[in-house]
Design a protein around this motif. Structure first.
Motif, mmCIF file in Angstrom:
data_model
loop_
_atom_site.group_PDB
_atom_site.id
_atom_site.type_symbol
_atom_site.label_atom_id
_atom_site.label_comp_id
_atom_site.label_asym_id
_atom_site.label_seq_id
_atom_site.Cartn_x
_atom_site.Cartn_y
_atom_site.Cartn_z
ATOM 1 N N GLY A 182 -20.898 39.319 -17.599
ATOM 2 C CA GLY A 182 -19.586 39.936 -17.731
ATOM 3 C C GLY A 182 -19.544 41.230 -18.495
ATOM 4 O O GLY A 182 -18.527 41.921 -18.472
ATOM 5 N N ASN A 183 -20.591 41.584 -19.233
ATOM 6 C CA ASN A 183 -20.574 42.831 -19.980
ATOM 7 C C ASN A 183 -20.949 43.998 -19.079
ATOM 8 O O ASN A 183 -21.502 43.820 -17.993
ATOM 9 N N SER A 184 -20.664 45.197 -19.532
ATOM 10 C CA SER A 184 -20.969 46.380 -18.731
ATOM 11 C C SER A 184 -21.476 47.486 -19.642
ATOM 12 O O SER A 184 -21.264 47.465 -20.871
ATOM 13 N N GLU A 185 -22.137 48.470 -19.047
ATOM 14 C CA GLU A 185 -22.611 49.637 -19.782
ATOM 15 C C GLU A 185 -22.968 50.741 -18.796
ATOM 16 O O GLU A 185 -23.061 50.511 -17.590
ATOM 17 N N VAL A 186 -23.176 51.945 -19.323
ATOM 18 C CA VAL A 186 -23.596 53.078 -18.517
ATOM 19 C C VAL A 186 -25.099 53.250 -18.696
ATOM 20 O O VAL A 186 -25.587 53.338 -19.838
ATOM 21 N N VAL A 187 -25.823 53.272 -17.568
ATOM 22 C CA VAL A 187 -27.285 53.410 -17.623
ATOM 23 C C VAL A 187 -27.712 54.517 -16.656
ATOM 24 O O VAL A 187 -27.043 54.773 -15.654
ATOM 25 N N PRO A 188 -28.840 55.185 -16.949
ATOM 26 C CA PRO A 188 -29.357 56.189 -16.003
ATOM 27 C C PRO A 188 -29.907 55.503 -14.751
ATOM 28 O O PRO A 188 -30.296 54.338 -14.787
ATOM 29 N N TRP A 189 -29.952 56.248 -13.639
ATOM 30 C CA TRP A 189 -30.448 55.693 -12.385
ATOM 31 C C TRP A 189 -31.884 55.202 -12.516
ATOM 32 O O TRP A 189 -32.313 54.311 -11.784
ATOM 33 N N SER A 190 -32.625 55.779 -13.440
ATOM 34 C CA SER A 190 -34.032 55.398 -13.593
ATOM 35 C C SER A 190 -34.180 53.952 -14.064
ATOM 36 O O SER A 190 -35.250 53.361 -13.931
ATOM 37 N N ARG A 191 -33.089 53.374 -14.619
ATOM 38 C CA ARG A 191 -33.147 51.978 -15.084
ATOM 39 C C ARG A 191 -32.557 51.027 -14.042
ATOM 40 O O ARG A 191 -32.199 49.894 -14.368
ATOM 41 N N LEU A 192 -32.475 51.488 -12.795
ATOM 42 C CA LEU A 192 -31.951 50.664 -11.705
ATOM 43 C C LEU A 192 -33.041 50.433 -10.669
ATOM 44 O O LEU A 192 -33.886 51.291 -10.435
ATOM 45 N N ARG A 193 -33.030 49.262 -10.061
ATOM 46 C CA ARG A 193 -33.959 48.914 -9.001
ATOM 47 C C ARG A 193 -33.183 48.194 -7.882
ATOM 48 O O ARG A 193 -32.120 47.623 -8.130
ATOM 49 N N PRO A 194 -33.724 48.198 -6.660
ATOM 50 C CA PRO A 194 -33.068 47.418 -5.598
ATOM 51 C C PRO A 194 -33.084 45.934 -5.956
ATOM 52 O O PRO A 194 -34.038 45.443 -6.549
ATOM 53 N N LEU A 195 -32.022 45.232 -5.580
ATOM 54 C CA LEU A 195 -31.936 43.792 -5.828
ATOM 55 C C LEU A 195 -32.513 43.061 -4.616
ATOM 56 O O LEU A 195 -31.975 43.155 -3.513
ATOM 57 N N GLY A 196 -33.626 42.377 -4.817
ATOM 58 C CA GLY A 196 -34.287 41.683 -3.717
ATOM 59 C C GLY A 196 -33.396 40.604 -3.118
ATOM 60 O O GLY A 196 -32.550 40.030 -3.811
ATOM 61 N N PRO A 197 -33.567 40.311 -1.814
ATOM 62 C CA PRO A 197 -32.705 39.311 -1.153
ATOM 63 C C PRO A 197 -32.813 37.922 -1.778
ATOM 64 O O PRO A 197 -31.870 37.148 -1.729
ATOM 65 N N GLN A 198 -33.960 37.612 -2.418
ATOM 66 C CA GLN A 198 -34.103 36.305 -3.045
ATOM 67 C C GLN A 198 -33.254 36.160 -4.308
ATOM 68 O O GLN A 198 -33.078 35.051 -4.828
ATOM 69 N N PHE A 199 -32.724 37.298 -4.802
ATOM 70 C CA PHE A 199 -31.893 37.260 -6.012
ATOM 71 C C PHE A 199 -30.452 37.690 -5.723
ATOM 72 O O PHE A 199 -29.691 38.003 -6.642
ATOM 73 N N SER A 200 -30.067 37.727 -4.449
ATOM 74 C CA SER A 200 -28.763 38.288 -4.080
ATOM 75 C C SER A 200 -27.613 37.385 -4.523
ATOM 76 O O SER A 200 -27.807 36.218 -4.893
ATOM 77 N N ALA A 201 -26.427 37.941 -4.442
ATOM 78 C CA ALA A 201 -25.217 37.182 -4.780
ATOM 79 C C ALA A 201 -24.965 36.066 -3.773
ATOM 80 O O ALA A 201 -24.161 35.162 -4.048
ATOM 81 N N GLN A 202 -25.610 36.140 -2.603
ATOM 82 C CA GLN A 202 -25.473 35.062 -1.636
ATOM 83 C C GLN A 202 -26.391 33.902 -1.983
ATOM 84 O O GLN A 202 -26.061 32.745 -1.723
ATOM 85 N N THR A 203 -27.534 34.208 -2.557
ATOM 86 C CA THR A 203 -28.455 33.157 -2.975
ATOM 87 C C THR A 203 -27.861 32.362 -4.135
ATOM 88 O O THR A 203 -27.908 31.133 -4.172
ATOM 89 N N LEU A 204 -27.332 33.086 -5.115
ATOM 90 C CA LEU A 204 -26.645 32.455 -6.251
ATOM 91 C C LEU A 204 -25.462 33.333 -6.602
ATOM 92 O O LEU A 204 -25.618 34.511 -6.922
ATOM 93 N N LYS A 205 -24.252 32.776 -6.501
ATOM 94 C CA LYS A 205 -23.066 33.598 -6.739
ATOM 95 C C LYS A 205 -23.031 34.050 -8.200
ATOM 96 O O LYS A 205 -23.624 33.409 -9.088
ATOM 97 N N PRO A 206 -22.358 35.163 -8.505
ATOM 98 C CA PRO A 206 -22.245 35.654 -9.883
ATOM 99 C C PRO A 206 -21.703 34.554 -10.795
ATOM 100 O O PRO A 206 -20.731 33.864 -10.463
ATOM 101 N N GLN A 207 -22.339 34.382 -11.975
ATOM 102 C CA GLN A 207 -22.007 33.259 -12.849
ATOM 103 C C GLN A 207 -20.919 33.580 -13.865
ATOM 104 O O GLN A 207 -20.343 32.673 -14.458
ATOM 105 N N ALA A 208 -20.642 34.860 -14.093
ATOM 106 C CA ALA A 208 -19.606 35.222 -15.066
ATOM 107 C C ALA A 208 -18.234 35.140 -14.407
ATOM 108 O O ALA A 208 -17.969 35.813 -13.413
ATOM 109 N N VAL A 209 -17.369 34.283 -14.971
ATOM 110 C CA VAL A 209 -16.022 34.097 -14.446
ATOM 111 C C VAL A 209 -15.024 34.682 -15.441
ATOM 112 O O VAL A 209 -15.121 34.439 -16.651
ATOM 113 N N GLU A 210 -14.074 35.459 -14.929
ATOM 114 C CA GLU A 210 -13.090 36.084 -15.823
ATOM 115 C C GLU A 210 -12.057 35.046 -16.256
ATOM 116 O O GLU A 210 -11.566 34.246 -15.447
#
Length: 904
Positions: free
Chosen positions: A762-790
């Motif tokens: 649930g937390n957020s921050e601003v990060v440079p693009w260099s600290r980002l990577r593609p999210l593999g399909p085995q870790f997608s939101a379809q495999t396991l839905k986001p766990q943080a509930v508002e």
């Protein structure tokens, strides 16, 4: 006395056929007196026979001459012998022919005792001219005899090979006979010493048959056994004969008829004879030659049209066709709603009216043809991919009559993005061209192009013209049983937005879909909603708005390319999930149209609860569909469940207050869940929760694999391009330099950085693009839905002042950090936000002993003065919280340190 006649044709260097100047049917044969020329014979020409005849042909054919018969020989067929005078000159035949060396004086000429003085004088001139020609070496007296021989073939052994040899060149020919308006006997001059005499069919036209006498019936012609001419057949024959017989023409060989005759374009010096026939109304265009003529067929069509417009010849009694425009007029805009097969479509106009049409002049692969039938599915898919859901321009060309159980329907040209779909089908080899009757005008305006395209497709062996049958795709029905569904569901759950095709719409929220890459067929049920059911059979009633929902699903989804997210399966093998049409969630569309209601629990499980509740609320406010008579006050009453709040002034009987409190307590929602607080928003004091259970254990397992994945140097793959808002990525958290699942909130291209929300905490921050990577399909939101509930802490109103709010956020952190708590979900908002009361299981005895109450007791929040219906239902809790608030005021804690903020 000299007679006048027209030279129809030249049989040899000394014989011509004459016709009456005005009545061409009157003919006579005339041979030149006292001379003979080499003979043209089928068994072999004499030397210089062709050259001799050519001299006379070029001199006389088609001209009006004067002639005088000098004598007649009655033996056998009667033949007249005489002299010919050329018009406008004193030159005569046979003198000119003898002078040029193309005929010789007969030896027996002049040996009769009764010859007149004129005859004797003529013979003396002829012999003198012959002697001069011999001395000059002219004509037959010149070169060696062999150089004057021409080999003429009368049997065509391999017509196709001849066409292939001369396809790209023009041959010179002489028209020897006119058999019919569209069939000629031509002498093809293949080389100076090699000729071919054969029958040639005129390309692109058919004329009525002229009067014919078969060989067997020739002798009986006088008895009336000849075959009579068709209307305008003799006129067409005479038209061609008068213009072409024994004329030199240019011939382009195009093809071969099924009977082995050559098909060719014959060009008179003035133009194409086929075009002149059509303009005179003495022929019709012949569709079967369209592929051979290509673009030249358009010229012939135009010529035929001019004859029709002028009501000439065959078209004298032609009645103008009635207007064939569709209901919206010709060239109207439609949307393709369904593809029945490769040549039949359902189209819908702007008013929503649907109609069925067939593509003009083409036919899908024939189901009855074992070679074509296997291509029917591919042909239909070819059309579906290009047209379904697309806007097209439709021009109705005519009607297809009812036959073989099919009803009458319009035939039309369908254009999509300037492409004629029928033409594209034929080019791909997925349709054949219908051979219309010559008088059938209900055809495609691009008929000739269709014929050319079909010939090319056959030549290239494309589509159904291929000798190899296609590989048929077999779909496995995984919704056939629960056992089969269990085999496939785990595969689909691991994939994100799987491409699929809606094959059938069962109801507004139930579909049969095909998943090509899995060869799977399955029933998909939309999650998160309840949709009214439509009638299954005619005569059965449907639920309110059930048919409307079904119709909307048909219009938006049927046969469309879609994407599906599968969440789970039901008890009978149906796959529960989300359907995306053109990237739009169709469940949301149903809700916005008021044709479904949100099912809170399943909506929350799907992860779309917020948008579903918001869509439903918009439908309510617009009074759409199921909400046409929606009354907000009734909703409030239902939420209150008829509970009356305790009077604020404290007056009233103890019995009524106690009864109200008891009823309120009984009505309060009890929904306990084990949770952990993962984030507290410093601006709003809202919290993010993780529900402890299968989700958190799955998250723990995933995070372990997630860290291992990112430790592997082989997986240090940067993003393919700048991230987009809404994208799911792997992000490296600044505080601990660990990788977590995140979603892009905002993107700053200039500084190459992005604001990310860590979806499991649930937390957020601003990060440079260099600290980002593609999210593999085995870790997608379809495999396991986001766990943080508002979530929002129930019954609390936090202070506006920044200092007190910061104190409140700090206190909540102290009470919740790294502790497993119990949350009672008091209410779920339409946006999906949970309103919770947090309990510490080690100290809390009931709902009144909560962290919420501790926050009020510390003076870091107050009880709202304006309560919602669900809040008023918790009268006992509200009373306890107000006691805590009064205590905080008295003790001057937190926001109350300077007195009561609520006093006027």
């Amino acid at each position: 006395m000299p007679l006048e006649a027209r030279v129809k044709n030249v049989l040899s260097g000394d014989t011509v056929v004459l016709s009456h100047v005005t009545n061409r049917s009157q003919e006579r044969t005339l041979s030149l007196a006292y001379v003979s020329a080499p003979r043209l014979r089928r068994e072999g020409d004499e030397a210089f026979a062709f050259h001799s005849r050519e001299f006379l042909r070029e001199l006389l054919v088609g001209k009006v001459i004067q002639f005088q018969v000098l004598y007649t020989i009655p033996t056998g067929a009667r033949r007249d012998y005489g002299v010919i005078t050329l018009p406008g000159t004193n030159a005569s035949l046979p003198e000119i022919s003898v002078q040029e060396g193309w005929s010789r004086v007969r030896e027996e000429a002049g040996k009769r005792a009764d010859e007149s003085e004129e005859t004797v004088a003529l013979l003396e001139r002829l012999r003198a001219l012959e002697a001069h020609a011999q001395s000059e070496g002219k004509g037959i007296w010149g070169a060696a005899e062999e150089s004057g021989r021409v080999e003429t073939e009368y049997e065509l052994e391999d017509a196709k090979a001849l066409v292939d040899q001369y396809r790209d060149s023009k041959l010179t020919a002489i028209v020897e006979r006119v058999l019919n308006g569209d069939r000629l006997v031509l002498r093809l001059l293949l080389s100076p010493h090699e000729h071919l005499q054969t029958v040639v069919t005129l390309a692109g036209v058919r004329t009525p048959a002229a009067k014919r006498v078969s060989a067997a019936a020739a002798a009986a012609a006088a008895e009336g056994k000849e075959q009579p001419a068709e209307p305008y057949g003799d006129e067409a024959h005479a038209f061609v004969e008068s213009r072409l017989l024994q004329r030199r023409v240019q011939v382009s060989l195009l093809g071969v008829t099924p009977q082995g005759q050559l098909i060719a374009t014959v060009l008179h010096p003035n133009g194409n004879i086929a075009q002149f026939l059509l303009e005179a109304g003495l022929a019709r265009c012949f569709d079967h030659h369209s592929a051979l003529l290509g673009g030249d067929m358009a010229t012939l069509r135009h010529a035929e049209k001019s004859a029709k417009d002028g009501r000439k010849g065959l078209f004298t009694g032609l009645v103008a066709a009635s207007s064939k425009g569709g209901p919206a007029g010709a060239d109207a805009d439609y949307l393709v709603s369904r593809v029945l097969n490769a040549d039949t479509l359902f189209i819908r106009n702007k008013a929503g009216q649907e109609r069925k049409i067939s593509l003009s002049s083409v036919r899908q692969p024939k189901p009855s043809d074992p070679k074509q039938a296997p291509f029917a599915a591919e042909a239909k898919e070819f059309v579906r991919k290009r047209l379904i859901g697309k806007h097209v321009k439709v021009t109705v060309n005519g009607k297809k009559p009812a036959s073989e159980g099919y009803e009458e329907r319009d035939v039309a040209t369908v254009m999509q993005a300037n492409t004629n779909i029928a033409l594209a089908l034929v080019e791909a080899g997925y349709a054949s061209v219908i051979r219309h009757r010559m008088d059938d005008d209900d055809r495609s305006p691009d008929y000739d192009a269709l014929m050319v395209a079909e010939a090319d497709a056959q030549k290239e062996a494309r589509g159904m013209w291929s000798p190899k049958p296609p590989k048929t795709k077999q779909y496995q029905d995984y919704s056939e049983s629960l056992q089969k569904a269990k085999m496939e569901v785990s595969i689909l759950q691991r994939q994100k937005r799987v491409p699929a095709i809606v094959d059938f719409v069962k109801s507004g929220a139930r579909f049969t879909v095909l998943v090509p890459r899995e060869n799977a067929k399955l029933t998909l049920v939309l999650s998160g909603i309840r949709a009214p059911k439509s009638a299954r059979n005619p005569g059965e009633p449907s639920e309110p708005c059930g048919q409307e929902a079904h119709d909307l699903a048909n219009r938006r989804c049927l046969q469309r390319d879609v994407e599906i997210d599968v969440e789970t399966i039901d008890k009978v093998g149906g796959f529960i999930g989300t359907l995306y049409v053109n990237k739009e969630n169709f469940t949301k569309v149903l809700l916005e149209e008021g044709l479904a209601t949100v099912h809170a629990y399943s909506a929350e499980q799907s992860g779309h609860a917020t948008e579903y509740f918001a869509a439903e609320q918009r439908a309510k406010e617009a009074r759409k569909g199921l909400w046409h008579d929606w009354d907000p006050s009734k909703d409030a009453e239902e939420e209150e469940e008829e509970v009356q709040a305790v009077p604020a002034n404290g007056h009233g009987s103890a019995e009524s207050e106690a009864a109200a409190a008891a009823a309120a307590a009984a009505a309060r929602r009890k929904d306990y869940r084990d949770v952990m607080v993962t984030y507290i928003d410093p601006v709003s004091a809202r919290v993010k929760l993780q529900q402890v259970g299968s989700g958190t254990s799955a998250l723990t397992e995933m995070m372990s694999a997630f860290r291992s994945f990112h430790l592997n140097k082989a997986n240090e793959t940067p993003l393919a391009g700048p991230p987009k808002a809404g994208d799911f990525v792997s992000a490296k958290f600044t505080e601990d330099n660990e990788w977590y699942r995140a979603r892009i909130r905002r993107n700053d291209r200039e500084n190459q950085q992005a604001e990310v929300l860590y979806i499991d905490f649930g937390n957020s921050e601003v990060v440079p693009w260099s600290r980002l990577r593609p999210l593999g399909p085995q870790f997608s939101a379809q495999t396991l839905k986001p766990q943080a509930v508002e979530a929002v802490l129930s019954f609390l109103q936090f202070p506006v002042a920044a200092d007190y709010l910061a104190d409140a956020v700090g206190f909540i952190g102290e009470q919740t950090f790294d502790r497993q708590l119990v949350a009672n979900v008091d209410y779920v908002s339409p946006e999906g936000t949970l309103h919770v009361t947090l309990l510490d299981p080690s100290v809390s005895k009931n709902l009144n002993h909560s962290i919420n109450a501790e926050i009020v007791r510390e003076g870091l929040a107050m009880v709202p003065r304006k309560l919602k219906a669900w809040e008023r239902a918790a009268a006992d809790t509200l009373a306890h919280l107000r006691d805590q608030e009064d205590e905080a005021k008295q003790e001057r804690r937190g926001m109350w340190e300077y007195g009561d903020l609520t006093e006027d």
